[in-house]
Structure formats: structure tokens, C-alpha cells
Motif scaffolding. Sequence first.
Motif, PDB file in Angstrom:
ATOM      1  N   GLU A 269     -35.677  23.163  59.395  1.00 29.52           N
ATOM      2  CA  GLU A 269     -35.011  22.640  60.370  1.00 29.52           C
ATOM      3  C   GLU A 269     -33.478  21.470  59.661  1.00 29.52           C
ATOM      4  OE1 GLU A 269     -34.216  22.795  63.248  1.00 29.52           O
ATOM      5  OE2 GLU A 269     -36.263  24.678  62.816  1.00 29.52           O
ATOM      6  N   LEU A 270     -33.785  20.864  59.017  1.00 31.88           N
ATOM      7  CA  LEU A 270     -32.213  20.340  58.352  1.00 31.88           C
ATOM      8  C   LEU A 270     -31.844  21.093  57.065  1.00 31.88           C
ATOM      9  CD1 LEU A 270     -31.977  17.525  56.558  1.00 31.88           C
ATOM     10  CD2 LEU A 270     -32.827  18.353  54.415  1.00 31.88           C
ATOM     11  N   ALA A 271     -32.369  22.386  56.921  1.00 26.04           N
ATOM     12  CA  ALA A 271     -30.920  23.193  56.668  1.00 26.04           C
ATOM     13  C   ALA A 271     -29.609  23.486  57.944  1.00 26.04           C
ATOM     14  CB  ALA A 271     -31.570  24.472  56.109  1.00 26.04           C
ATOM     15  N   LEU A 272     -30.715  24.237  58.854  1.00 25.25           N
ATOM     16  CA  LEU A 272     -29.870  24.933  60.166  1.00 25.25           C
ATOM     17  C   LEU A 272     -29.148  23.491  60.659  1.00 25.25           C
ATOM     18  CD1 LEU A 272     -32.643  26.322  62.642  1.00 25.25           C
ATOM     19  CD2 LEU A 272     -31.442  27.015  61.019  1.00 25.25           C
ATOM     20  N   THR A 273     -29.143  22.072  60.427  1.00 27.23           N
ATOM     21  CA  THR A 273     -27.621  21.629  60.722  1.00 27.23           C
ATOM     22  C   THR A 273     -27.091  21.085  59.449  1.00 27.23           C
ATOM     23  OG1 THR A 273     -29.546  19.613  59.487  1.00 27.23           O
ATOM     24  CG2 THR A 273     -29.520  20.379  62.334  1.00 27.23           C
ATOM     25  N   ASN A 274     -27.382  22.229  58.026  1.00 26.48           N
ATOM     26  CA  ASN A 274     -26.552  21.791  57.075  1.00 26.48           C
ATOM     27  C   ASN A 274     -26.198  22.300  56.751  1.00 26.48           C
ATOM     28  OD1 ASN A 274     -26.387  18.288  55.806  1.00 26.48           O
ATOM     29  ND2 ASN A 274     -28.188  18.625  57.357  1.00 26.48           N
ATOM     30  N   GLY A 275     -25.226  24.217  57.113  1.00 26.71           N
ATOM     31  CA  GLY A 275     -24.657  25.361  56.634  1.00 26.71           C
ATOM     32  C   GLY A 275     -25.064  25.910  56.579  1.00 26.71           C
ATOM     33  N   ALA A 276     -26.334  26.421  57.067  1.00 28.17           N
ATOM     34  CA  ALA A 276     -27.466  27.745  57.079  1.00 28.17           C
ATOM     35  C   ALA A 276     -27.252  28.050  58.358  1.00 28.17           C
ATOM     36  CB  ALA A 276     -29.221  26.872  56.777  1.00 28.17           C
ATOM     37  N   ILE A 277     -27.043  29.981  58.711  1.00 27.98           N
ATOM     38  CA  ILE A 277     -27.678  30.155  60.059  1.00 27.98           C
ATOM     39  C   ILE A 277     -28.426  30.996  60.184  1.00 27.98           C
ATOM     40  CG2 ILE A 277     -26.478  32.266  61.142  1.00 27.98           C
ATOM     41  CD1 ILE A 277     -23.745  32.436  59.047  1.00 27.98           C
ATOM     42  N   GLY A 278     -28.805  30.800  59.380  1.00 26.15           N
ATOM     43  CA  GLY A 278     -31.099  30.909  59.539  1.00 26.15           C
ATOM     44  C   GLY A 278     -31.137  31.643  57.943  1.00 26.15           C
ATOM     45  N   GLY A 279     -32.781  31.781  58.632  1.00 32.41           N
ATOM     46  CA  GLY A 279     -33.130  31.518  56.824  1.00 32.41           C
ATOM     47  C   GLY A 279     -35.204  32.368  57.308  1.00 32.41           C
ATOM     48  N   LYS A 280     -35.416  32.315  55.804  1.00 30.59           N
ATOM     49  CA  LYS A 280     -36.983  32.533  56.260  1.00 30.59           C
ATOM     50  C   LYS A 280     -37.798  32.017  54.709  1.00 30.59           C
ATOM     51  CE  LYS A 280     -36.984  37.116  54.783  1.00 30.59           C
ATOM     52  NZ  LYS A 280     -36.827  38.869  54.690  1.00 30.59           N
ATOM     53  N   VAL A 281     -38.894  32.290  54.990  1.00 33.38           N
ATOM     54  CA  VAL A 281     -39.876  32.059  53.349  1.00 33.38           C
ATOM     55  C   VAL A 281     -39.663  33.216  52.879  1.00 33.38           C
ATOM     56  CG1 VAL A 281     -41.876  31.877  52.793  1.00 33.38           C
ATOM     57  CG2 VAL A 281     -41.226  30.014  53.780  1.00 33.38           C
ATOM     58  N   VAL A 282     -38.960  33.582  51.915  1.00 34.55           N
ATOM     59  CA  VAL A 282     -39.148  34.816  51.856  1.00 34.55           C
ATOM     60  C   VAL A 282     -40.368  35.390  50.880  1.00 34.55           C
ATOM     61  CG1 VAL A 282     -38.335  36.516  49.692  1.00 34.55           C
ATOM     62  CG2 VAL A 282     -36.982  34.647  50.804  1.00 34.55           C
ATOM     63  N   GLY A 283     -40.702  36.774  51.176  1.00 37.26           N
ATOM     64  CA  GLY A 283     -42.392  37.042  51.088  1.00 37.26           C
ATOM     65  C   GLY A 283     -43.748  36.797  51.761  1.00 37.26           C
ATOM     66  N   ALA A 284     -44.464  36.980  51.863  1.00 38.84           N
ATOM     67  CA  ALA A 284     -45.811  36.948  52.327  1.00 38.84           C
ATOM     68  C   ALA A 284     -45.931  35.065  54.076  1.00 38.84           C
ATOM     69  CB  ALA A 284     -47.065  37.400  51.676  1.00 38.84           C
ATOM     70  N   GLY A 285     -45.495  34.411  52.611  1.00 38.66           N
ATOM     71  CA  GLY A 285     -44.797  33.186  53.801  1.00 38.66           C
ATOM     72  C   GLY A 285     -46.375  31.983  52.496  1.00 38.66           C
ATOM     73  N   GLY A 286     -46.253  31.384  53.431  1.00 39.21           N
ATOM     74  CA  GLY A 286     -46.909  29.911  52.525  1.00 39.21           C
ATOM     75  C   GLY A 286     -47.313  29.110  51.558  1.00 39.21           C
ATOM     76  N   GLY A 287     -45.688  29.299  51.145  1.00 37.40           N
ATOM     77  CA  GLY A 287     -45.084  29.113  49.799  1.00 37.40           C
ATOM     78  C   GLY A 287     -43.631  29.824  49.507  1.00 37.40           C
ATOM     79  N   GLY A 288     -43.902  29.940  47.701  1.00 31.28           N
ATOM     80  CA  GLY A 288     -42.293  30.471  47.153  1.00 31.28           C
ATOM     81  C   GLY A 288     -41.138  29.623  47.343  1.00 31.28           C
ATOM     82  N   PHE A 289     -39.708  30.908  48.259  1.00 33.55           N
ATOM     83  CA  PHE A 289     -38.832  30.986  48.471  1.00 33.55           C
ATOM     84  C   PHE A 289     -38.778  30.526  49.729  1.00 33.55           C
ATOM     85  CE2 PHE A 289     -38.827  31.356  43.677  1.00 33.55           C
ATOM     86  CZ  PHE A 289     -37.764  30.784  43.221  1.00 33.55           C
ATOM     87  N   LEU A 290     -37.960  29.505  49.891  1.00 31.76           N
ATOM     88  CA  LEU A 290     -37.058  29.451  51.243  1.00 31.76           C
ATOM     89  C   LEU A 290     -35.608  30.447  51.111  1.00 31.76           C
ATOM     90  CD1 LEU A 290     -37.442  25.951  52.610  1.00 31.76           C
ATOM     91  CD2 LEU A 290     -37.941  28.036  54.066  1.00 31.76           C
TER      92      LEU A 290
END
Length: 327
Positions: A269-290
Motif C-alpha cells: 500500500e505504501l508503494a502505491l502511494t509512492n510511485g507504483a502503478i501496481g505490483g506483486k510478490v514474485v513467485g509462489a508468495g509468502g515472502g521473497g521479492f516485491l
Amino acid sequence: MIIARSPLRISLGGGGTDLPSYYKQHEGFLVSAAIDKYIYVAINKPFNKGGIFRYSSMENSQDVDSIKHPIIREALKLFDEKNLQIEISSMADIPAGTGLGSSGSFTTALLKALYVYNRRYLSQQDLAELACFIEIEKLREPIGKQDQYIASVGGISSFAFHKDDTVTYSALNLSSKTLYQLEDNLLLFFTGFSRSASEILKDQKIRSDNNEDEILNNLHYTKDIGYKSKKALEEGDLISFGELMHEHWQHKKNRSSSMSNEKINEWYELALTNGAIGGKVVGAGGGGFLMFMAKDPEKLRQAMGKEGLEEVRFRFDFEGTKIVLSS
């Protein structure tokens, strides 16, 4: 000495539809990209008999069946190695469990190195299929085929997973401008959380095998986003692509309670208010990279940096799994 390298990957749309539990009934489709972060596998012939294997642990074995690392064990079985005399070492630019397909990259790099070591040829398609055979058929991992294929062929490609277990793929038709914009505006931030993809994907496999409407409808929708993502990228419409990433993430979170957590949601949510159009957690989820598609990358970098998230900058890899040293 033989050294092979295999790229890690980011999924750009449709991820999750490459699992056999889904595509054998409904066919799958996704878009994936190889990046210039790699796993390396080195093979050497030592003077002494036996096997020496260095990865996150180290082991010595006198026969194949006693090797603890499951992928190394099954790969060596392909060559009928009764009397071991081999040393295998691996290194990675980014550690496992971070959502960038490290297991598939390791398997493809290992197989490529072993085939060259044994003076045998293996095409990109055969390399991907053999890696899938080891991980999915032999080791019964509840994973899909995306990682092995994109690691083998490299580039930014779409993959169709057919009911008869075959896979067809093609490189996306991207303009140079779109390619450069993607590299400049797709940002990766490490969450600090590592996790096992198998545990998250196991739940999806069970629910797909049981034909649960909720998970199947979710994956149907995700596959459609994969098609739309391909279209947006090929048209150079990166605003729509970013919006599709956001839509994808909202549906992906509904597949499993382990897909996200309170902190990841807060960062998103912070990213969406600071320059991001959209995003996701890469891979199966639960951690790793945003991963975010940014309209203002510098503003996003500053906001994530203040939260203590480390960015990993990357470019795309267009070579796939390859031998980098043979002597």
C-alpha cells in the motif's frame, strides 16, 4: 572444469497456471522473463574416487544412491554413474527461497554442465523437459514448469502449457523502447522473508486436483491476465501492464492465506502511494521479492529504502542456460 550458468526469473502474468494439476485439465498460459542474476554450477574430476558436492551444505558420497541432495542424486542417475569420481559445486547471485525460480535454475544449470561433461548434446527444449521430469515426475515436487523453461530459453517469453503435457513458447515482440522502459521501471525489493514454494503450491495442487470452484476460477482469471499482459507489453502500454499486475496480485492473495502477510500488505500500500502503478510478490508468495511497475521509480526507491527494503537492480537475460567455461 565445466561451469554452467542459468538465469533466475520474474513472472510477468499468468503465474500459477503452469502446474500440472491445472494445465492438464484447462491448459495454462503465462509470461515470464529471465534476468541477469544467475545460479552457477561447476563440475570437475578430482584425483580421488567418490563424489564431492558443495551447495548450501557439503557432502561426500561413494555412490549415487547415498547422495542427500535430491536433484544432484537424480541428475547423476541419468548417467548411470556406478563409480563416482566427480566434484560438483554451486553458487548463486541470490539465495534460494526468494521467489525467483532458483530450483529450476539450479536444475537446468546442473543438467547442462553434466551433459557437456559427458560430451552429450541437449537442446533448450529437451533441457527444460528433463529438468521438469526430475523435479516434478521423479521428486514429486508440487511445482510448475515455468522456472525450468524460462531458465533454459531466457528472454521475455510467453508459454502455453497443454493438456498433453507439452509446452510451446515464443519470445514477446517488444520494441526497444518498451524493453528499456521495463528495465528502468520494473523494480525488485527484497522483503527479508524467505519461504518454501513447495508448501504454498502444495495447497493449490490439492485444491486443483479436487476441482474446487474457487481455486479454478481464480486460476482461469489469472490465465486471462496472462494473455492481457502479453498484449499490453507488445503494444508498449506499460500503464495497463502495471494495472494488470495490481489486479493479478489481488487475485493471487486469495489463493492461500500464506500468500501474503500484514507487513507485505503494508509495504504494498505504501508503494502505491509512492510511485507504483501496481505490483506483486514474485513467485509462489509468502515472502521473497516485491516487484513493482513504477511511474516514478525514484520516489518508489526512496519510500522503500526508508522501510529498510533492499533493491536488487537487474537487466534481462537473453541467453538462457549456457556454458561459460569449458577447459
